[in-house]
Design an enzyme around this catalytic site. Sequence first.
Site, mmCIF file in Angstrom:
data_model
loop_
_atom_site.group_PDB
_atom_site.id
_atom_site.type_symbol
_atom_site.label_atom_id
_atom_site.label_comp_id
_atom_site.label_asym_id
_atom_site.label_seq_id
_atom_site.Cartn_x
_atom_site.Cartn_y
_atom_site.Cartn_z
ATOM 1 N N ALA A 194 0.806 -1.327 0.070
ATOM 2 C CA ALA A 194 -0.123 0.185 -0.007
ATOM 3 C C ALA A 194 0.699 1.272 -0.057
ATOM 4 O O ALA A 194 0.655 2.198 -0.586
ATOM 5 C CB ALA A 194 -1.056 0.070 1.121
ATOM 6 N N PHE B 233 -2.494 0.968 5.496
ATOM 7 C CA PHE B 233 -3.209 0.115 6.443
ATOM 8 C C PHE B 233 -2.755 0.392 7.684
ATOM 9 O O PHE B 233 -3.285 0.609 8.874
ATOM 10 C CB PHE B 233 -3.041 -1.298 5.886
ATOM 11 N N ARG B 234 -1.235 0.513 7.963
ATOM 12 C CA ARG B 234 -0.907 0.339 9.483
ATOM 13 C C ARG B 234 -0.121 1.411 9.728
ATOM 14 O O ARG B 234 0.413 1.571 10.711
ATOM 15 C CB ARG B 234 0.076 -1.082 9.441
ATOM 16 N N GLN C 161 0.457 -6.332 -3.503
ATOM 17 C CA GLN C 161 -0.643 -6.629 -2.828
ATOM 18 C C GLN C 161 -1.956 -5.697 -2.750
ATOM 19 O O GLN C 161 -2.953 -5.736 -2.321
ATOM 20 C CB GLN C 161 -0.247 -6.462 -1.283
ATOM 21 N N HIS D 168 -3.922 -10.178 -3.773
ATOM 22 C CA HIS D 168 -4.835 -9.875 -3.042
ATOM 23 C C HIS D 168 -6.179 -9.200 -3.980
ATOM 24 O O HIS D 168 -7.084 -8.746 -3.354
ATOM 25 C CB HIS D 168 -4.660 -8.630 -2.023
ATOM 26 N N CYS E 68 -20.850 -13.077 -6.706
ATOM 27 C CA CYS E 68 -21.466 -13.519 -5.982
ATOM 28 C C CYS E 68 -20.975 -14.895 -5.673
ATOM 29 O O CYS E 68 -20.808 -15.770 -5.927
ATOM 30 C CB CYS E 68 -22.974 -14.154 -6.538
ATOM 31 N N CYS F 247 -23.626 -18.013 -6.141
ATOM 32 C CA CYS F 247 -23.829 -18.668 -7.901
ATOM 33 C C CYS F 247 -22.798 -18.311 -8.765
ATOM 34 O O CYS F 247 -22.841 -18.959 -9.853
ATOM 35 C CB CYS F 247 -25.133 -18.133 -8.275
ATOM 36 N N SER G 114 5.766 -1.802 1.538
ATOM 37 C CA SER G 114 5.182 -3.053 2.293
ATOM 38 C C SER G 114 5.576 -3.078 3.569
ATOM 39 O O SER G 114 6.936 -3.240 3.513
ATOM 40 C CB SER G 114 5.013 -4.223 1.486
ATOM 41 N N SER G 115 4.783 -3.460 4.622
ATOM 42 C CA SER G 115 5.215 -3.747 6.023
ATOM 43 C C SER G 115 5.639 -5.071 6.049
ATOM 44 O O SER G 115 6.506 -5.440 6.956
ATOM 45 C CB SER G 115 4.197 -3.474 7.007
#
Length: 257
Positions: free
Chosen positions: A24, A35-36, A101, A119, A127, A130, A194-195
Amino acid sequence: MADSPRDLARLLLGARHGVVLTGAGVSTESGIPDFRSAGGIWENVDPMEVGSLSTFVSAPERFWSFHRPRFSAVDIIRPNPAHLAVAELERRGIIKDLITQNIDGLHRRAGSPHPIEVHGTLDFGECLRCGARISREEMVARADDAPDGVPRCTQCGFQIKSGVVLFGEQLPASAISAAFAASEAADVMLVIGSSLLVTPVSTLPDIVLRQGGALAILTESATPYDDHCTVRLHGKAGVQMTEVLTALDGLGMPAAR
Ligand code: APR
């Protein structure tokens, strides 16, 4: 003495099979929080709650009320110099594979031809009952039209999930297999933004190290692999990666191989 973008350029230039792995942090300069870090997406919530498959199934309203704003953000963001530099390294043949990611699609929009999106992606909805698939635009329109904000399948009525992998969900088999294959082929891996805390992606640098390859990391904060790097850069990915390209030109790297 701290490593420099020139050190990274030299490492990449000498690679037989260079691979880039992004997180990220490569997109924060496009306006998307990671994120972190402070202010990150997980800062005030429990990711295992709002980002899990079990919440999606048991409390879709909760899931969609948290994630809906991210779908609008995707329409206004643009690739930043870090994405553009990675695409240029691929164009010059210096980087052979790109593993990401990220789900924002910015590497593809920057010109990277085949990002391995481990990811998943925000590009579609499906769905789980289905298997019906719809575009992101259709999924968002249904969410906005639904009284509870939950997009549903017109075939079977079950709630629609985006193509993004949730905690507790299997990663796309073809993507994760390609990511492991790329790591096994790599003699140099550059991690950007990235961490390296989330498996199985966080095990990929270890594959490169165990086969005698070299690891380079460019993030603002620490990672568990910091003591195993040949080159460790701190700072803004967009700025640093632009300086790597400049250094490559200075090292007499032809514009295209
Ligand atoms: N330049 C360089 N590094 C940056 C920048 C930037 N502009 N902005 C943030 N970073 C760094 C941070 O210092 C941190 O080391 O990028 C890293 C981002 O780490 P995370 O927020 O943990 O993101 P990521 O590693 O992609 O998370 C992995 O966790 O929640 C799951 O599925 C989600 O794909 C995500 C996975």
